[in-house]
Design a protein around this motif. Structure first.
Motif, short mmCIF file in Angstrom:
data_model
loop_
_atom_site.label_atom_id
_atom_site.label_comp_id
_atom_site.label_asym_id
_atom_site.label_seq_id
_atom_site.Cartn_x
_atom_site.Cartn_y
_atom_site.Cartn_z
N UNK A 176 0.83 -1.20 0.00
CA UNK A 176 0.00 0.00 0.00
C UNK A 176 0.88 1.27 0.00
N UNK A 209 1.13 4.21 -2.81
CA UNK A 209 0.91 5.63 -2.50
C UNK A 209 2.07 6.47 -3.03
N UNK A 244 1.83 6.73 -6.77
CA UNK A 244 0.71 7.58 -7.19
C UNK A 244 1.10 9.06 -7.20
N UNK A 245 2.09 9.41 -6.40
CA UNK A 245 2.52 10.80 -6.39
C UNK A 245 3.30 11.15 -7.65
N UNK A 290 -3.74 12.82 -13.24
CA UNK A 290 -4.87 12.31 -14.01
C UNK A 290 -5.88 13.40 -14.32
N UNK A 318 -12.20 20.22 -7.30
CA UNK A 318 -12.85 20.32 -5.99
C UNK A 318 -13.70 21.59 -5.96
N UNK A 363 -3.42 22.25 -4.66
CA UNK A 363 -3.76 21.15 -3.75
C UNK A 363 -2.68 20.06 -3.66
N UNK A 364 -2.23 19.49 -4.81
CA UNK A 364 -1.19 18.44 -4.69
C UNK A 364 0.08 18.96 -4.04
N UNK A 365 0.40 20.25 -4.30
CA UNK A 365 1.60 20.84 -3.70
C UNK A 365 1.41 21.02 -2.19
N UNK A 366 0.21 21.46 -1.80
CA UNK A 366 -0.10 21.63 -0.37
C UNK A 366 0.00 20.29 0.36
N UNK A 367 -0.42 19.22 -0.32
CA UNK A 367 -0.44 17.90 0.32
C UNK A 367 0.96 17.31 0.46
N UNK A 368 1.75 17.42 -0.61
CA UNK A 368 2.98 16.62 -0.66
C UNK A 368 4.28 17.40 -0.79
N UNK A 369 4.17 18.73 -0.87
CA UNK A 369 5.40 19.48 -1.07
C UNK A 369 5.82 20.18 0.22
N UNK A 406 5.06 27.42 -3.61
CA UNK A 406 3.94 26.60 -4.10
C UNK A 406 3.02 27.44 -5.00
N UNK A 426 -3.57 21.11 -12.70
CA UNK A 426 -3.46 20.39 -11.42
C UNK A 426 -2.67 19.10 -11.60
N UNK A 440 -0.86 15.16 5.46
CA UNK A 440 -0.37 16.53 5.65
C UNK A 440 -1.11 17.16 6.81
N UNK A 455 -0.84 20.15 7.80
CA UNK A 455 -1.25 21.49 7.39
C UNK A 455 -2.65 21.45 6.76
N UNK A 456 -2.85 20.48 5.84
CA UNK A 456 -4.14 20.36 5.17
C UNK A 456 -5.21 19.84 6.13
N UNK A 501 -6.45 22.69 8.20
CA UNK A 501 -7.32 23.56 7.40
C UNK A 501 -8.72 22.94 7.28
N UNK A 561 -19.21 14.21 -4.31
CA UNK A 561 -17.77 14.09 -4.59
C UNK A 561 -17.46 12.73 -5.20
N UNK A 564 -14.41 13.21 -7.70
CA UNK A 564 -13.46 14.00 -6.90
C UNK A 564 -12.72 13.09 -5.91
N UNK A 602 -7.64 9.82 -4.60
CA UNK A 602 -6.96 8.52 -4.52
C UNK A 602 -5.80 8.45 -5.52
N UNK A 603 -6.06 8.95 -6.74
CA UNK A 603 -5.01 8.91 -7.77
C UNK A 603 -3.80 9.73 -7.34
N UNK A 604 -4.07 10.84 -6.61
CA UNK A 604 -2.94 11.67 -6.15
C UNK A 604 -2.16 11.00 -5.03
N UNK A 605 -2.69 9.88 -4.52
CA UNK A 605 -2.01 9.21 -3.41
C UNK A 605 -2.47 9.71 -2.06
#
Lengths: 255, 248
Positions: free
Chosen positions: A70, A74, A77-78, A82, A90, A101-107, A114, A150, B26, B28-29, B32, B114, B119, B124-127
């Motif tokens: 898993x 994950x 997937x980063x 897609x 969103x 969003x992807x930057x906020x999550x993983x960067x 960002x 995105x 995250x 931070x997220x 939020x 969603x 959405x 999920x695709x983003x991990x």
């Protein structure tokens, strides 16, 4: 590069995908085409891991996605981006927030960095003037472009597009196709597009996989597709009068 | 057949909760989202809580005074009963039943939409662990806010009773005050607050389950929303019976 080896997928007793073997190279726009219900969406979902294949391998540069843990999935997937059929932005976030969003999550970058990256991606799809708008306030074509921005924000190695031209007019479709094609070449991503838009096939189809009733019926390039003698492929491609006439003209020119 | 379906749904619910209660990718997220959910599920419900509690407090006071109270009962009984009903049942259990309609349908329809607009697939695709990212802040947000809503509800009910006394002249303020202060047991407040925490978890988690697992289109989102409200209401009623017995 993504390679599929002996891929099967069944739902209860129904075989949806049977023995799919193919290779999607990086830097090329790879198209999966087929009639509605042929299994191309299931194939795409098996490739990105939204469905687990019944058997077979999905190799991302040699790494078998099906057998990954898993955590490994994950991580992989980063490296993916897609673009969904309906953009899947969103709703509660502005255009800029969607791209960030992807930057906020993983960067680990600072907010300024960002934001600069997100603005670069939006500039790349000519949407810098829509940063504060919400998805509900922009057109379908613009939503697709935001989805592209995105998807590329984290510099993905693999880009997937599920019917990116669905619901768009021909001119906007062309813009989206050219954008995906240029991004693929610029970033050397392995791009897979799921479509039944023949304009895309003729325009950017560097590698085309035709799925018929769950199996790989034909493979080739956009130049080969016109001259193919595969009856099922021809029935599908030349269902439209326009493309049939194009083929007739090409055959006449050859003789 | 029913038992099999119930067990299947319960298994899927437990599995979803397992995915939900995982470390956020995250912080931070997560922070939020948590603040956003507290505002959306809690702060935005303050108005309806104050309004309903105000009128129920007023009506209980009138009912007790005009229909229950008799000559052999002390004059403070209306205030006393109003306080006890608000503290023991209305502000915790009945208010949560009402909130399961407002908040539960909100959560189920949001997550259901969603899901149908892909959405959740995009996350999920983003991990991203979509269950943890979407559901955990809702559960924690509502659990954080619900004790405040219970306090607002109780205070509003008491104000409603005083307003009746002041405007309707059916009971004097001093009698009402005597009743409100009579034999006050602080544990009753804590009992209501503790019960409400469980109810908040039920509302947020059950509604999220129905929304998150929607398959189909807009009609299915509507069905999920209805199922979320019905199921969380039923669970609140059953657990109220159990918790009241346990905490009394």
């Amino acid at each position: 590069m993504i390679e599929l080896k002996r891929l099967y997928k069944s739902f209860e007793d129904k075989d949806v995908l049977q023995d799919i073997n193919t290779m999607f190279e990086n830097g090329k726009t790879n198209l999966i085409i087929g009639q509605s219900g042929s299994g191309k969406t299931v194939l795409m979902k098996c490739i990105v891991g939204l469905f687990d294949p019944t058997s077979g391998k999905v190799l991302y540069d040699g790494r078998d996605f099906v057998r990954m843990t898993k955590r490994e999935r994950t991580q992989l997937r980063r490296e993916m981006g897609m673009i969904f059929q309906g953009a899947a932005l969103f709703d509660s976030m502005s255009v800029l927030e969607n791209v960030m969003f992807p930057l906020d999550m993983f960067s680990d970058q600072s907010y300024k960095e960002r934001r600069r990256r997100a603005e670069y991606c939006l500039d790349r799809v000519n949407l810098l003037d829509a940063v504060d708008k919400f998805p509900g306030e922009i057109s379908g074509g613009m939503q697709k472009r935001v989805a592209i921005a995105r998807a590329i924000s984290l510099n993905p190695r693999y880009l997937f597009c599920d019917e990116p031209n669905s619901g768009l007019d021909p001119k906007t479709s062309l813009v989206i196709d050219e954008l995906i094609h240029s991004i693929t070449q610029e970033f050397q991503t392995t791009t897979i597009i799921n479509t039944h838009d023949m304009n895309s096939v003729m325009g950017i189809g560097e590698h085309i996989l035709y799925i018929y009733k769950g199996h790989a019926e034909w493979e080739g390039t956009k130049d080969e597709v016109v001259n193919s003698d595969n009856k099922r492929l021809n029935d599908f491609i030349f269902a439209s009068d326009l493309f049939r006439k194009v083929k007739e003209v090409e055959i006449a020119e050859l003789h | 057949m029913f038992i099999k379906r119930f067990l299947t749904s319960f298994g899927r619910y437990v599995e979803l909760m397992g995915r939900t209660f995982q470390r956020p990718e995250s912080w931070r997220m997560f922070g939020r989202q948590y603040v956003k959910e507290m505002a959306q599920l809690g702060t935005d419900s303050i108005g309806i809580v104050l309004l309903i509690s105000f009128f129920i407090g007023a009506v209980i006071c009138i009912q007790i005074k005009l229909n229950i109270q008799s000559a052999w009962m002390p004059l403070w009984v209306s205030g006393y009963v109003t306080r006890e009903i608000m503290l023991l049942e209305f502000s915790s259990s009945i208010m949560c039943l009402i909130l399961s309609g407002k908040v539960g349908s909100n959560i189920a329809s949001e997550l259901g939409t969603m899901r149908t607009t892909q959405q959740i697939d995009a996350l999920e695709i983003m991990g991203v662990n979509s269950a943890s990212f979407l559901i955990l802040p809702k559960i924690l947000g509502l659990v954080t806010m619900i004790p405040l809503l219970v306090i607002f509800s109780t205070v509003s009910g008491v104000i409603g009773a005083y307003t009746t006394a002041w405007i309707g002249h059916i009971i004097t303020a001093s009698d009402l005050t005597a009743g409100m202060q009579h034999d006050f047991v602080p544990w009753f407040f804590w009992m209501g607050a503790i019960k409400s925490l469980f109810f908040a978890f039920i509302i947020a988690s059950v509604s999220s389950f129905f929304g998150y697992t929607v398959e189909g289109g807009s009609i299915d989102v509507g069905k999920a929303s209805t199922n979320a409200v019905v199921s969380s209401s039923m669970l609140i009623l059953f657990s109220d019976l159990f918790l009241t017995n346990l905490l009394s």
